[in-house]
Scaffold this motif. Structure first.
Motif, mmCIF file in Angstrom:
data_model
loop_
_atom_site.group_PDB
_atom_site.id
_atom_site.type_symbol
_atom_site.label_atom_id
_atom_site.label_comp_id
_atom_site.label_asym_id
_atom_site.label_seq_id
_atom_site.Cartn_x
_atom_site.Cartn_y
_atom_site.Cartn_z
ATOM 1 N N MET A 190 0.848 -1.176 0.000
ATOM 2 C CA MET A 190 0.000 0.000 0.000
ATOM 3 C C MET A 190 0.894 1.240 0.000
ATOM 4 O O MET A 190 1.884 1.297 0.729
ATOM 5 N N ALA A 191 0.551 2.260 -0.776
ATOM 6 C CA ALA A 191 1.341 3.488 -0.892
ATOM 7 C C ALA A 191 1.148 4.389 0.320
ATOM 8 O O ALA A 191 0.096 4.389 0.953
ATOM 9 N N LYS A 192 2.182 5.181 0.627
ATOM 10 C CA LYS A 192 2.096 6.167 1.707
ATOM 11 C C LYS A 192 1.936 7.547 1.105
ATOM 12 O O LYS A 192 2.512 7.847 0.051
ATOM 13 N N PHE A 193 1.196 8.396 1.787
ATOM 14 C CA PHE A 193 0.933 9.755 1.335
ATOM 15 C C PHE A 193 1.117 10.728 2.489
ATOM 16 O O PHE A 193 0.874 10.373 3.641
ATOM 17 N N GLN A 194 1.537 11.941 2.176
ATOM 18 C CA GLN A 194 1.487 13.045 3.129
ATOM 19 C C GLN A 194 0.374 13.960 2.660
ATOM 20 O O GLN A 194 0.321 14.321 1.482
ATOM 21 N N VAL A 195 -0.511 14.296 3.564
ATOM 22 C CA VAL A 195 -1.634 15.169 3.242
ATOM 23 C C VAL A 195 -1.507 16.422 4.088
ATOM 24 O O VAL A 195 -1.394 16.348 5.311
ATOM 25 N N ILE A 196 -1.486 17.585 3.446
ATOM 26 C CA ILE A 196 -1.397 18.858 4.150
ATOM 27 C C ILE A 196 -2.815 19.388 4.330
ATOM 28 O O ILE A 196 -3.520 19.645 3.347
ATOM 29 N N LEU A 197 -3.243 19.514 5.559
ATOM 30 C CA LEU A 197 -4.557 20.078 5.879
ATOM 31 C C LEU A 197 -4.364 21.530 6.241
ATOM 32 O O LEU A 197 -3.531 21.859 7.091
ATOM 33 N N GLN A 198 -5.117 22.416 5.629
ATOM 34 C CA GLN A 198 -4.990 23.847 5.900
ATOM 35 C C GLN A 198 -6.108 24.286 6.843
ATOM 36 O O GLN A 198 -7.269 23.955 6.629
ATOM 37 N N TYR A 199 -5.726 25.023 7.873
ATOM 38 C CA TYR A 199 -6.652 25.494 8.888
ATOM 39 C C TYR A 199 -6.645 27.016 8.930
ATOM 40 O O TYR A 199 -5.628 27.638 8.644
ATOM 41 N N ASP A 200 -7.745 27.585 9.349
ATOM 42 C CA ASP A 200 -7.801 29.009 9.650
ATOM 43 C C ASP A 200 -7.732 29.179 11.158
ATOM 44 O O ASP A 200 -8.201 28.328 11.910
ATOM 45 N N ALA A 201 -7.153 30.278 11.569
ATOM 46 C CA ALA A 201 -7.116 30.628 12.984
ATOM 47 C C ALA A 201 -7.340 32.132 13.089
ATOM 48 O O ALA A 201 -6.994 32.884 12.181
ATOM 49 N N CYS A 202 -7.927 32.576 14.174
ATOM 50 C CA CYS A 202 -8.202 34.003 14.365
ATOM 51 C C CYS A 202 -7.656 34.450 15.717
ATOM 52 O O CYS A 202 -7.679 33.706 16.679
ATOM 53 N N GLU A 203 -7.202 35.671 15.759
ATOM 54 C CA GLU A 203 -6.782 36.318 17.006
ATOM 55 C C GLU A 203 -7.534 37.633 17.079
ATOM 56 O O GLU A 203 -7.467 38.445 16.158
ATOM 57 N N THR A 204 -8.272 37.846 18.152
ATOM 58 C CA THR A 204 -9.033 39.080 18.325
ATOM 59 C C THR A 204 -8.279 39.989 19.282
ATOM 60 O O THR A 204 -7.905 39.573 20.384
ATOM 61 N N ILE A 205 -8.041 41.223 18.846
ATOM 62 C CA ILE A 205 -7.293 42.191 19.641
ATOM 63 C C ILE A 205 -8.139 43.444 19.768
ATOM 64 O O ILE A 205 -8.575 44.005 18.764
ATOM 65 N N GLU A 206 -8.389 43.880 20.984
ATOM 66 C CA GLU A 206 -9.176 45.092 21.212
ATOM 67 C C GLU A 206 -8.234 46.281 21.375
ATOM 68 O O GLU A 206 -7.289 46.228 22.155
#
Length: 66
Positions: free
Chosen positions: A1-17
């Protein structure tokens, strides 16, 4: 069976007042105060990228555009 690398992209937020005279100054002040970082354990598998968008909300809860 072949191996794969999968890049998952996420969003993140920082709230600054901040207190500012207008939305542009608020953006600048927030950029100066930003301190997004990852702890040692998280940084082993996650990379934190650059800011790619901004949303400015005034004290009345309205989105401000400039």
């Amino acid at each position: 069976m072949a191996k794969f690398q999968v890049i998952l992209q996420y969003d993140a937020c920082e709230t600054i007042e901040v207190e500012a005279d207008d939305a542009e100054q608020a953006r600048e002040l927030a950029a100066d105060k930003a301190k997004a970082h990852l702890c040692y354990h998280c940084s082993q598998s996650l990379d934190l990228g650059d800011v790619f968008g901004e949303i400015v909300i005034d004290e009345n809860g309205r989105e401000v555009t400039s």
